[in-house]
Write a protein that holds these residues in place. Structure first.
Motif, PDB file in Angstrom:
ATOM      1  N   ALA A  89     -13.222  26.944   7.743  1.00  0.00           N
ATOM      2  CA  ALA A  89     -12.142  27.778   7.898  1.00  0.00           C
ATOM      3  C   ALA A  89     -11.022  26.993   8.291  1.00  0.00           C
ATOM      4  O   ALA A  89      -9.920  27.450   8.613  1.00  0.00           O
ATOM      5  CB  ALA A  89     -12.688  28.381   9.316  1.00  0.00           C
ATOM      6  N   LEU A  90     -11.113  25.549   8.229  1.00  0.00           N
ATOM      7  CA  LEU A  90     -10.082  24.924   8.363  1.00  0.00           C
ATOM      8  C   LEU A  90      -8.786  25.084   7.382  1.00  0.00           C
ATOM      9  O   LEU A  90      -7.617  25.372   7.787  1.00  0.00           O
ATOM     10  CB  LEU A  90      -9.995  23.325   8.223  1.00  0.00           C
ATOM     11  N   GLY A  91      -9.002  25.401   6.033  1.00  0.00           N
ATOM     12  CA  GLY A  91      -8.267  25.904   5.226  1.00  0.00           C
ATOM     13  C   GLY A  91      -7.672  27.219   5.629  1.00  0.00           C
ATOM     14  O   GLY A  91      -6.409  27.376   5.272  1.00  0.00           O
ATOM     15  N   ASP A  92      -8.477  28.023   6.003  1.00  0.00           N
ATOM     16  CA  ASP A  92      -7.728  29.240   6.350  1.00  0.00           C
ATOM     17  C   ASP A  92      -6.896  29.133   7.672  1.00  0.00           C
ATOM     18  O   ASP A  92      -5.920  30.013   7.475  1.00  0.00           O
ATOM     19  CB  ASP A  92      -9.010  30.325   6.800  1.00  0.00           C
ATOM     20  N   GLY A  93      -7.102  28.484   8.474  1.00  0.00           N
ATOM     21  CA  GLY A  93      -6.433  28.044   9.660  1.00  0.00           C
ATOM     22  C   GLY A  93      -5.068  27.384   9.165  1.00  0.00           C
ATOM     23  O   GLY A  93      -4.003  27.781   9.770  1.00  0.00           O
ATOM     24  N   ALA A  94      -5.003  26.500   8.230  1.00  0.00           N
ATOM     25  CA  ALA A  94      -3.764  25.866   7.901  1.00  0.00           C
ATOM     26  C   ALA A  94      -2.927  26.826   6.994  1.00  0.00           C
ATOM     27  O   ALA A  94      -1.565  26.879   7.119  1.00  0.00           O
ATOM     28  CB  ALA A  94      -4.175  24.854   7.014  1.00  0.00           C
ATOM     29  N   ALA A  95      -3.528  27.880   6.529  1.00  0.00           N
ATOM     30  CA  ALA A  95      -2.797  29.047   5.574  1.00  0.00           C
ATOM     31  C   ALA A  95      -2.130  29.907   6.526  1.00  0.00           C
ATOM     32  O   ALA A  95      -1.083  30.396   6.409  1.00  0.00           O
ATOM     33  CB  ALA A  95      -3.533  29.607   4.409  1.00  0.00           C
ATOM     34  N   SER A  96      -2.653  30.224   7.958  1.00  0.00           N
ATOM     35  CA  SER A  96      -2.235  31.372   8.755  1.00  0.00           C
ATOM     36  C   SER A  96      -0.850  31.134   9.170  1.00  0.00           C
ATOM     37  O   SER A  96      -0.142  32.124   8.927  1.00  0.00           O
ATOM     38  CB  SER A  96      -3.244  31.506   9.752  1.00  0.00           C
ATOM     39  N   PRO A  97      -0.325  29.965   9.595  1.00  0.00           N
ATOM     40  CA  PRO A  97       0.995  29.948  10.190  1.00  0.00           C
ATOM     41  C   PRO A  97       1.938  29.976   9.053  1.00  0.00           C
ATOM     42  O   PRO A  97       3.021  30.604   9.198  1.00  0.00           O
ATOM     43  CB  PRO A  97       0.930  28.385  10.948  1.00  0.00           C
ATOM     44  N   ILE A  98       1.621  29.640   7.746  1.00  0.00           N
ATOM     45  CA  ILE A  98       2.413  29.771   6.702  1.00  0.00           C
ATOM     46  C   ILE A  98       2.710  31.209   6.198  1.00  0.00           C
ATOM     47  O   ILE A  98       3.777  31.644   6.363  1.00  0.00           O
ATOM     48  CB  ILE A  98       1.831  29.032   5.411  1.00  0.00           C
ATOM     49  N   PHE A  99       1.710  31.907   6.259  1.00  0.00           N
ATOM     50  CA  PHE A  99       1.714  33.356   5.733  1.00  0.00           C
ATOM     51  C   PHE A  99       2.649  34.123   6.914  1.00  0.00           C
ATOM     52  O   PHE A  99       3.657  34.920   6.568  1.00  0.00           O
ATOM     53  CB  PHE A  99       0.410  34.084   5.704  1.00  0.00           C
TER      54      PHE A  99
END
Length: 460
Positions: free
Chosen positions: A410-420
């Motif tokens: 889930a680290l990758g998902d967490g990194a993408a969240s603030p971008i989106f």
């Protein structure tokens, strides 16, 4: 956030608005944080300490699991998985040792609830460990704590020593026949070890990296044996449920998200700290009782559960802070890390700092996260410096999409969240950096820069 605000707790907050704290907050874990020497066994026993454990040890293990399951307690570490159901997954009669591992590797940017809890009331966790180990038929528990928080490590070691000396740990706990040993392990400060399988690898002496699942920890966890991995707050909440009853617990919160929890309020707020209330209260209510945003400023954006959850704006002030309410609004409750930023904050700068953190903490095991976070940082730095191009915004979204749901953990998902979410709500601000050839915000007007990004929860 100051040290006093972080560790002092806000079970007795300043009433800065029309909402009465007594009607909104529900101090249970933080009920006596402000009592002198709140961390000692003597103080804990004066506040009904270990009464829940006595009741649990008089019950059959399966009955304890069913009781916690019926209470509706959900994991307080992020995903909100039902705690009793997690315990129920442990196979019985398999002839293998069972382990309980408490995840105290709190490192999500903006999250600061487990460390103050352990600092002020460590025996709540130890009592919860006794109950959980009895329920899953375990004789060994591990507490995986961030090694940087040395004062908390020392206090936890002392609490464990007190529990052994008083007969709450060790041989024949409280005459129940349960033998229980607890090991406090200091981690080396890797964010990835907050992921439960990476934590298990680290406990076993290997490099902390996520494991392929299945098999899940409940079947093959620590030392390839059935293992329950729970967050500190999840386990520390169990004693009150056993002592005061599951029906009492369900009087707080909502039907699907019952009970109390710790909300970590930080950023540009008048009185940051820990506010313990029922699930389902709103940020507006918390700001009312905490004095609101810093004087003369208004809320611009905020995170409901740390930097890895999609950000919200002022229009989301009345979203119920429970798992269903936040999810329906397009984010995740996560760790209830409510980071509040006012209008002086540059969204691009904040997202860049968060993304730098994720790029630095990526374990490198999978390509989407390892490469994707690196290129996100390069693009964001160029945009912040005024060197970006308008087409870079679509490229940011494309790279984030190639990380989200495609990385190993889930680290990758967490990194993408603030971008989106930042592109969704503040795309015009990104464009302004590009067309204006630089950041339009004055660093001198925001406390974020003065404190070396401390309010972002990032080590600058």
């Amino acid at each position: 956030m100051t040290v006093a605000a972080e560790f002092g707790g806000a079970s007795r907050p300043h009433a800065g608005g029309p909402t009465s704290p007594e009607k909104v907050l529900a101090p249970v874990l933080s009920a006596f944080w402000d009592v002198p020497e709140s961390w000692t066994l003597e103080t804990y026993l004066r506040h009904e300490g270990y009464e829940g454990a006595r009741k649990a040890l008089a019950m059959a293990p399966d009955d304890v699991i069913a009781y916690v399951k019926d209470s509706g307690l959900r994991g307080r570490g992020g995903a909100g998985f039902p705690t009793g159901m997690k315990w129920q997954f442990i196979p019985q009669g398999d002839g293998k040792p069972h382990y309980l591992v408490v995840n105290a590797d709190e490192s999500e940017p903006g999250t600061c609830k487990d460390i103050p809890l352990l600092f002020a009331n460590p025996h709540a966790l130890i009592e919860g460990i006794v109950i959980a180990c009895h329920a899953i038929r375990s004789n060994r528990a591990f507490i995986y704590l961030r090694g940087e928080v040395v004062p908390v490590l020392r206090r936890l070691h002392e609490a464990v020593r007190e529990a052994y000396a008083a007969g709450y740990l060790g041989k024949d706990v409280l005459g129940s026949g349960l033998d229980l040993d607890v090991t406090v392990h200091a981690g080396a400060g890797a964010y990835i070890c907050g992921e439960e399988t990476a934590l298990l690898d680290s406990l076993e002496g290997r490099r902390g990296q996520p494991r392929l699942r299945p098999p899940f920890p409940a079947v093959a966890g620590l030392y390839a044996c059935p293992t329950v991995v729970n967050n500190v707050e999840s386990i520390a909440s169990v004693p009150a449920i056993l002592n005061k009853g599951k029906d009492w617990f369900r009087t707080m919160g909502s039907e699907k998200s019952p009970g109390f929890t710790l909300y970590s309020l930080s950023g540009h707020v008048a009185n940051p700290g820990q506010y313990e209330g029922p699930l389902g209260i709103t940020l507006r209510q918390l700001l009312d009782i905490s004095g609101g945003m810093r004087p003369g400023h208004r809320l611009k954006f905020w995170t409901p559960g740390g930097s890895s959850t999609p950000m919200f704006t002022e229009e989301h002030l009345d979203v119920p802070l429970d798992y269903e309410g936040v999810g329906a609004a397009g984010s995740m409750l996560g760790t209830k890390a409510l980071q509040c930023f006012d209008e002086t904050t540059c969204v691009v700068r904040a997202v860049t700092r968060w993304t730098e953190f994720y790029a630095h903490e990526s374990c490198g095991k999978c390509t989407p996260c390892r490469e994707g976070t690196y290129w996100l940082v390069q693009l964001l730095r160029d945009i912040e410096a005024g060197k970006g191009r308008l087409e870079d915004l679509d490229k940011l979204g494309d790279i984030a999409d190639n990380i989200n749901g495609k990385s190993f953990c889930a680290l990758g998902d967490g990194a993408a969240s603030p971008i989106f979410s930042s592109l969704q709500y503040f795309r015009a601000e990104y464009e302004e950096h590009i067309t204006g050839k630089g950041c339009p915000f004055d660093p001198a007007k925001s406390t974020l820069w003065a404190d070396n990004d401390a309010h972002l929860g990032v080590n600058a």
